[in-house]
Motif scaffolding. Structure first.
Motif, PDB file in Angstrom:
ATOM      1  N   VAL A 110       0.926  -1.232  -0.030  1.00  0.00           N
ATOM      2  CA  VAL A 110       0.086   0.081  -0.123  1.00  0.00           C
ATOM      3  C   VAL A 110       0.924   1.146  -0.025  1.00  0.00           C
ATOM      4  N   TYR A 111       0.593   2.186  -1.067  1.00  0.00           N
ATOM      5  CA  TYR A 111       1.596   3.443  -0.924  1.00  0.00           C
ATOM      6  C   TYR A 111       0.738   4.518  -0.476  1.00  0.00           C
ATOM      7  N   TYR A 112       1.520   5.288   0.390  1.00  0.00           N
ATOM      8  CA  TYR A 112       0.731   6.392   1.119  1.00  0.00           C
ATOM      9  C   TYR A 112       1.363   7.628   0.512  1.00  0.00           C
ATOM     10  N   CYS A 113       0.603   8.799   0.361  1.00  0.00           N
ATOM     11  CA  CYS A 113       1.144  10.253   0.217  1.00  0.00           C
ATOM     12  C   CYS A 113       1.220  10.792   1.635  1.00  0.00           C
ATOM     13  N   ASN A 114       2.436  11.328   1.850  1.00  0.00           N
ATOM     14  CA  ASN A 114       2.527  11.996   2.942  1.00  0.00           C
ATOM     15  C   ASN A 114       2.782  13.592   2.818  1.00  0.00           C
ATOM     16  N   ALA A 115       2.694  14.452   3.705  1.00  0.00           N
ATOM     17  CA  ALA A 115       3.027  15.832   3.639  1.00  0.00           C
ATOM     18  C   ALA A 115       3.436  16.420   4.947  1.00  0.00           C
ATOM     19  N   ALA A 116       4.423  17.284   5.030  1.00  0.00           N
ATOM     20  CA  ALA A 116       4.966  17.889   6.034  1.00  0.00           C
ATOM     21  C   ALA A 116       4.794  19.168   6.026  1.00  0.00           C
ATOM     22  N   VAL A 117       4.499  19.734   7.217  1.00  0.00           N
ATOM     23  CA  VAL A 117       4.384  21.259   7.381  1.00  0.00           C
ATOM     24  C   VAL A 117       5.073  21.819   8.712  1.00  0.00           C
ATOM     25  N   GLY A 118       5.855  22.631   8.129  1.00  0.00           N
ATOM     26  CA  GLY A 118       7.046  23.132   9.107  1.00  0.00           C
ATOM     27  C   GLY A 118       8.247  22.350   9.374  1.00  0.00           C
ATOM     28  N   ILE A 119       9.194  22.706   9.952  1.00  0.00           N
ATOM     29  CA  ILE A 119      10.662  22.289   9.892  1.00  0.00           C
ATOM     30  C   ILE A 119      10.535  20.917  10.947  1.00  0.00           C
ATOM     31  N   SER A 120       9.852  20.609  12.056  1.00  0.00           N
ATOM     32  CA  SER A 120       9.797  19.517  12.612  1.00  0.00           C
ATOM     33  C   SER A 120       9.307  18.275  11.942  1.00  0.00           C
ATOM     34  N   GLN A 121       7.983  18.734  10.975  1.00  0.00           N
ATOM     35  CA  GLN A 121       7.407  17.596  10.215  1.00  0.00           C
ATOM     36  C   GLN A 121       8.283  17.185   9.154  1.00  0.00           C
TER      37      GLN A 121
END
Length: 126
Positions: free
Chosen positions: A92-103
């Motif tokens: 299963v392939y998942y898309c992921n998004a990071a917001v900000g430096i920590s993420q």
């Protein structure tokens, strides 16, 4: 609210190709690091590829030369072109998004940012 919606998964024979798409909403897409993860039964979730706002990329050693991550900021979409698929790519392939430096740090080191799609299944037959 943030939504990530994957599409493009399916069944393909070994050696074939698929193109996954992830459409983002509720996020300033052009400012975010994006990534693709995958998880197969009995295996750890792993980072497949990541891409910065301006298009710099990293790909896992297991997919280098076969998979390519890209993004279209105007369309708020990130892609994963998968060529020369192998049965071991089944996951299963998942898309992921990071917001900000920590993420962003979490996305790069394999833990992922806070925002995930529901996943799209890729099955590669021998």
């Amino acid at each position: 609210q943030v939504q990530l919606v994957e599409s493009g998964g399916g069944l393909v024979q070994a050696g074939g190709s698929l193109r996954l798409s992830c459409a983002a909403s509720g996020i300033i897409f052009s400012t975010n690091i994006m990534g693709w993860y995958r998880q197969a039964p009995g295996k750890q979730r792993e980072l497949v590829a990541a891409i910065t706002t301006r298009g710099s990329t990293n790909h896992a050693d297991s997919v280098k030369g076969r998979f390519t991550i890209s993004r279209d900021n105007a369309r708020n979409t990130v892609y994963l072109q998968m060529n020369s698929l192998k049965p071991d790519d089944t996951a299963v392939y998942y898309c992921n998004a990071a917001v900000g430096i920590s993420q962003t740090v979490r996305l790069i080191d394999g833990r992922g940012g806070d925002y995930w799609g529901k996943g799209t299944l890729v099955t590669v037959s021998s």
